[in-house]
Write an enzyme that holds these catalytic residues in place. Structure first.
Site, short mmCIF file in Angstrom:
data_model
loop_
_atom_site.label_atom_id
_atom_site.label_comp_id
_atom_site.label_asym_id
_atom_site.label_seq_id
_atom_site.Cartn_x
_atom_site.Cartn_y
_atom_site.Cartn_z
N ASN A 213 36.84 42.98 30.24
CA ASN A 213 36.45 42.49 29.15
C ASN A 213 34.78 42.05 29.28
OD1 ASN A 213 38.95 42.58 27.67
ND2 ASN A 213 39.70 40.61 28.28
N ASP A 281 43.92 42.68 28.74
CA ASP A 281 45.52 42.48 28.41
C ASP A 281 46.29 43.81 28.90
OD1 ASP A 281 45.21 40.08 26.41
OD2 ASP A 281 44.04 41.49 25.43
N LYS A 291 38.56 60.31 41.91
CA LYS A 291 38.12 59.99 40.74
C LYS A 291 38.52 61.21 39.81
CE LYS A 291 33.36 60.57 38.64
NZ LYS A 291 32.00 61.00 38.92
N PRO A 309 49.95 40.71 33.30
CA PRO A 309 50.94 39.64 33.46
C PRO A 309 50.15 38.60 32.74
CG PRO A 309 49.99 40.00 35.63
CD PRO A 309 49.53 41.22 34.73
N ILE A 311 49.15 35.28 32.39
CA ILE A 311 48.77 34.15 33.48
C ILE A 311 48.96 32.68 32.75
CG2 ILE A 311 46.99 32.95 34.83
CD1 ILE A 311 45.82 35.69 35.13
N LEU A 312 48.39 32.62 31.43
CA LEU A 312 48.32 31.07 30.67
C LEU A 312 49.92 30.96 30.42
CD1 LEU A 312 47.17 28.80 29.24
CD2 LEU A 312 46.86 30.21 27.29
N PHE A 329 42.07 29.42 26.67
CA PHE A 329 40.82 29.77 25.82
C PHE A 329 41.34 30.86 24.98
CE2 PHE A 329 38.22 27.18 28.24
CZ PHE A 329 36.91 27.08 27.71
N LYS A 343 48.38 30.84 18.98
CA LYS A 343 48.04 31.04 20.64
C LYS A 343 48.57 29.85 21.33
CE LYS A 343 45.37 32.85 24.33
NZ LYS A 343 43.89 33.55 24.65
N LYS A 347 51.96 30.38 23.79
CA LYS A 347 51.92 30.38 25.28
C LYS A 347 52.62 29.04 25.91
CE LYS A 347 49.04 34.08 25.23
NZ LYS A 347 49.53 35.35 25.91
#
Length: 403
Positions: A213, A281, A291, A309, A311-312, A329, A343, A347
């Site tokens: 990200n 995600d 490679k 996973p 996490i939050l 966040f 969210k 969560k």
């Protein structure tokens, strides 16, 4: 900015070289207005941009420039000067003086004072963007952070050298707020443990490619610094970033989401957990050991993606290890409020800090943020602020909630 009271406090302000030295004059004015006494030391480089007379007029005290002043040194004046203040502030802190601090050099009055002082030190870096991002400066900042030197800034923006990027001196009110936090006496989060995640995660496709990200880690790192400034013991779990670790913070460097989850679990228990990291995600189900090469027809290789996973959600689950306050966040590009409220419910966390990361906002990777704090009682709309200011405001809210 709320009024501060620094009556009875004394700051030793070291002004080093750089065009930003003129901002030291405004910082002195703000400190004196807050009731703080200011002793100034001006380096030879700093004297190319501001004069001793201007510093003296605003501080109303003598300005020191020479290490080998016989009158002062007959009484070891540089030792006394280094220890008579409550806090030593270097603003602006040039690349040169930061390097001297890291190496322990003492070849002029400023560097000698910094080596001899037994007081806390705050630096406000200011330099060309390429100097700030150079590996040598990063190494020096890491060394200083490990020694407990606190840092405020630098900001990002246009510079006098006609370049753009991180390296601008933090504005005087922001430096004043950092000084006030360090001199404010009892810390409201003393004895508390805070867990903070920051930066992106890198999910490998093969040894040279990854999914990630867009995150600089600036907001998460600023939150870690703000919580530490309020007295918390902070564990910072960070993905790959190019910014220094805040002073007084324990870093756990990771790359993938799975590693971040494991590091967070190992850091528990905590009183508060703030999940500011931009976790990928998805990850590739089976990363290639070698490679991946282009096929003769140029078709991309098939990549099987699986969910990372959460996490939050994992840390928010009820149980003895759940932090008392869990803050997530939400980086959204549209329908910010509804997505953030949804969210928080999904969560199971207590708060969501929502921000609009549409490319037009310039927030992702930038120096400012505009957030909305979503709690079970409603949504607070905060104004657009520097990321340090957002962090300070969030840390204050966390301290209030844990009181």
């Amino acid at each position: 900015m709320a009024a501060v009271n620094l009556s009875g406090k004394r700051v030793l302000l070291i002004v080093s070289g750089g065009i930003a030295a003129y901002k030291a004059l405004e910082l002195i004015r703000l400190l004196r207005k807050a009731g703080c006494a200011v002793s100034c030391v001006l380096t030879a480089g700093g004297a190319q941009f501001v004069t001793p007379l201007s510093l003296q007029a605003l501080s109303e005290e003598r300005v020191y420039t020479d290490l080998f002043s016989l009158t002062d040194e007959s009484e070891m004046g540089h030792i006394q000067l280094s220890r008579s203040a409550d806090l030593v502030v270097v603003a602006p802190a040039s690349a040169d003086i930061l390097a001297k601090m890291a190496a322990g050099l003492a070849d002029d009055l400023a560097s000698t004072l910094l080596l001899a002082t037994d007081k806390a030190v705050l630096v406000a870096p200011a330099m060309n963007v390429r100097m700030w991002t150079h590996a040598a400066t990063h190494a020096n900042m890491a060394t200083l952070a490990a020694r407990g030197v606190r840092v405020v800034g630098p900001d990002e923006g246009a510079m006098a050298c006609n370049e753009f990027g991180p390296g601008r001196l933090a504005e005087p009110p922001v430096i004043l707020a950092a000084i006030e936090a360090m001199l404010s006496g009892p810390k409201p989060l003393a004895g508390r443990h805070a867990l903070v995640t920051s930066g992106p995660t890198h999910e490998p496709i093969d040894p040279v490619r990854y999914i990630a990200n867009r995150s600089s880690g600036r907001q998460g790192h600023a939150i870690a610094a703000a919580l530490a400034g309020l007295g918390a013991r902070v564990t910072l779990v960070s993905g790959p970033v190019s910014i220094p670790t805040p002073a007084g913070v324990a870093l756990r460097a990771v790359e993938t989401a799975q590693q971040m989850l494991e590091a967070c679990a190992a850091a528990l228990p905590a009183d508060v957990a703030v999940f500011a990291a931009a976790v990928a995600d998805w990850r590739v189900a089976h990363a290639a050991e070698l490679k991946l090469k282009k096929t003769p027809g140029g078709a991309p290789p098939p990549l099987e993606l699986v969910a990372n996973p959460d996490i939050l959600a994992t840390v928010s689950r009820p149980g003895p290890a759940r932090p008392r306050l869990v803050v997530g966040f939400a980086a959204e590009t549209h329908e910010l409020r509804s997505h953030a409220e949804d969210k928080r419910r999904r969560k199971g966390c207590d708060w969501i800090v929502a921000n609009d990361v549409n490319p037009a906002t310039g927030i992702m990777g930038g120096s400012e943020n505009e957030v909305h704090l979503v709690t079970e009682t409603g949504i607070e709309d905060w104004p657009r602020l520097g990321k340090d200011a957002v962090a300070a405001r969030l840390a204050a809210r966390i301290a209030q909630a844990l009181a």
